[in-house]
Write an enzyme that holds these catalytic residues in place. Sequence first.
Site, PDB file in Angstrom:
ATOM      1  N   ASP A  99       0.867  -1.165   0.000  1.00 22.11           N
ATOM      2  CA  ASP A  99       0.000   0.000   0.000  1.00 22.11           C
ATOM      3  C   ASP A  99       0.914   1.228   0.000  1.00 22.11           C
ATOM      4  OD1 ASP A  99      -2.292   1.675   0.570  1.00 22.11           O
ATOM      5  OD2 ASP A  99      -3.182  -0.060   1.564  1.00 22.11           O
ATOM      6  N   ASP A 201      -3.107   4.548  -2.375  1.00 19.10           N
ATOM      7  CA  ASP A 201      -4.198   5.053  -1.550  1.00 19.10           C
ATOM      8  C   ASP A 201      -4.784   6.344  -2.140  1.00 19.10           C
ATOM      9  OD1 ASP A 201      -5.529   4.731   1.115  1.00 19.10           O
ATOM     10  OD2 ASP A 201      -4.675   6.720   1.457  1.00 19.10           O
ATOM     11  N   GLU A 264      -6.650   3.173  -5.830  1.00 20.03           N
ATOM     12  CA  GLU A 264      -7.917   3.214  -5.085  1.00 20.03           C
ATOM     13  C   GLU A 264      -8.710   4.416  -5.574  1.00 20.03           C
ATOM     14  OE1 GLU A 264      -9.843   3.635  -0.625  1.00 20.03           O
ATOM     15  OE2 GLU A 264      -8.125   4.842  -1.207  1.00 20.03           O
ATOM     16  N   HIS A 325     -11.108  -3.104   3.735  1.00 14.70           N
ATOM     17  CA  HIS A 325     -11.090  -2.708   5.143  1.00 14.70           C
ATOM     18  C   HIS A 325     -11.917  -1.458   5.417  1.00 14.70           C
ATOM     19  CE1 HIS A 325      -8.341  -0.200   3.063  1.00 14.70           C
ATOM     20  NE2 HIS A 325      -8.013   0.487   4.135  1.00 14.70           N
ATOM     21  N   ASP A 326     -12.457  -0.841   4.367  1.00 15.94           N
ATOM     22  CA  ASP A 326     -13.277   0.363   4.556  1.00 15.94           C
ATOM     23  C   ASP A 326     -14.772   0.076   4.407  1.00 15.94           C
ATOM     24  OD1 ASP A 326     -10.998   1.995   4.856  1.00 15.94           O
ATOM     25  OD2 ASP A 326     -10.800   2.218   2.680  1.00 15.94           O
TER      26      ASP A 326
END
Length: 535
Positions: A99, A201, A264, A325-326
């Site tokens: 990431d 990200d 993302e 994870h969001d």
Amino acid sequence: MSATDWWQRGIIYHVYPRSFQDSNADGVGDLGGIRRRLDYLGWLGIDALWISPIYPSPMADFGYDVSDYCDIDPLFGTLAEFDALVTAVKARGLKLVLDLVPNHTSDRHPWFVESRTSRHNSKRNWYIWRDPGPGGGAPNNWLSNFGGSAWEFDPATGQYYYHAFLKEQPDLNWRNREVRDAIYDVMRFWLERGVDGFRVDVIWHLMKDAWFRDNPPNPSYQQGRPEIERLLQLHSADQPEVHGVIAEMRRLIERYPGRVLIGEIYLPLDRLVKYYGEDLSGAHLPFNFQLIQAGWNTRTLASMIREYEAALPKGGWPNWVLGNHDQHRVATRIGPQQARVAAMLLLTLRGTPTLYYGDEIGMEDVPIPTASARDPWQLREPGLSVGRDPQRTPMQWDDSANAGFTTGIPWLPLSSNYAKCNVEKLAASEGSILRLYRHLIDLRHRFPALSTGGFRLLTEGGDILAYERFDENECFEVYLNLSREVQRLDEKVSSRAPREKRTLMLSTHGRGESDFHAPVRSLEGGEGVIYKMRR
Ligand code: GLC
């Protein structure tokens, strides 16, 4: 671009490192833990791991606030431990994707510490500093994604700095060449260490409006929704200049053969596909989150797939993400039964699948008592169900204490169902969701038609979503019953092949071997099947 790159054929598995496996009893997962569980990932059959941030961080946003881009947080291990992980991953023929968080740093990053010392510091312009607005107060109306103004006043220097997320996450100024070069150095650092690419990200945030114009109000804002939705994010993100930056990243990546650039991006379809870049100069895979956001019915899914396929630029490779994870867990969003159908859909669609750790054992959101909440968004906007802790709880490995995740006190509570829902138990149980995932992954690897082959929808509505996957050697048909009721197949779907020519390869309901050559006439509620066509 060759048609056989690993990131096109392969399956990406997203590890949230805090919650995967603890190896030193501090209640937080770490690199040693991931290494210990590689055998499991090999058994499952995935091709690449993407690990959420492991860099030194004050953990205001659990690693998405980086204070040093070129080291490992002691919570997770050391650089030596990271190298050992890379070696172990490669020894198994797997890939490792990191990431990268280039939009913002931690407010404790030395760059920001320096930047805030004075208006004349050489790093001042590495961040986004503005004078107060005309009447005093914030320079404009931009909002933080976690609620409240996106501007924080710094009394020492009398200016505001911009933070799209927490005030502990100041945004870097990507219009500054020095910033770009510093992050490109970071990318090189990890590429040289052997990583196979990056998931970048909030990549659509990197560039902001050069004039810092106010964002317009969102006419469809509804009370009870997060504050960020009050405004349309017209000027604070997704600016045309961002594509130039991403093209630079892509050129850098291209110098390291076989590496991947994933972005993302939460944007509507027409803007999402722009992130492939002009002449495919952008991200290899702009993450496609539509399966997470779409209504779970045939009409919606069919039109979503059709529109996505149609919107892809020539040569742009599709991808599908089922969870992260969001977002609330898929088994919670659509229920445990449809979660199996979703697994079959994800792993038979055209395009690289990304699955989120724990979804393969059917993990659901875990209710987190208010006192145990850790997610800063939840703490800032309580009562709106924006908390992301429920989908970040520890992986459930076995029925021992703390599900085998830690011998310490887990950083988030474990699901109360872990005695039943765990890797050890489900791996040993014939019809389990885990065995289904493994079987689907195996099929996708054995038959290129299912990964790199063509795609054709066979339905547009009704209760069964049906489509074909094919290449010059093989043809498959996939039928997914999105309803709870039994559905007769042949009334609903117009297959090109006669029923007698179909061999059942797999059912979400684990039909027995004896059924494999008998034509299936109806699907149970929530059943999905894959047929291979006999020539
Ligand atoms: C991304 C991450 C999320 C994080 C945010 C700020 O959306 O996935 O977890 O809070 O960026 O870095």
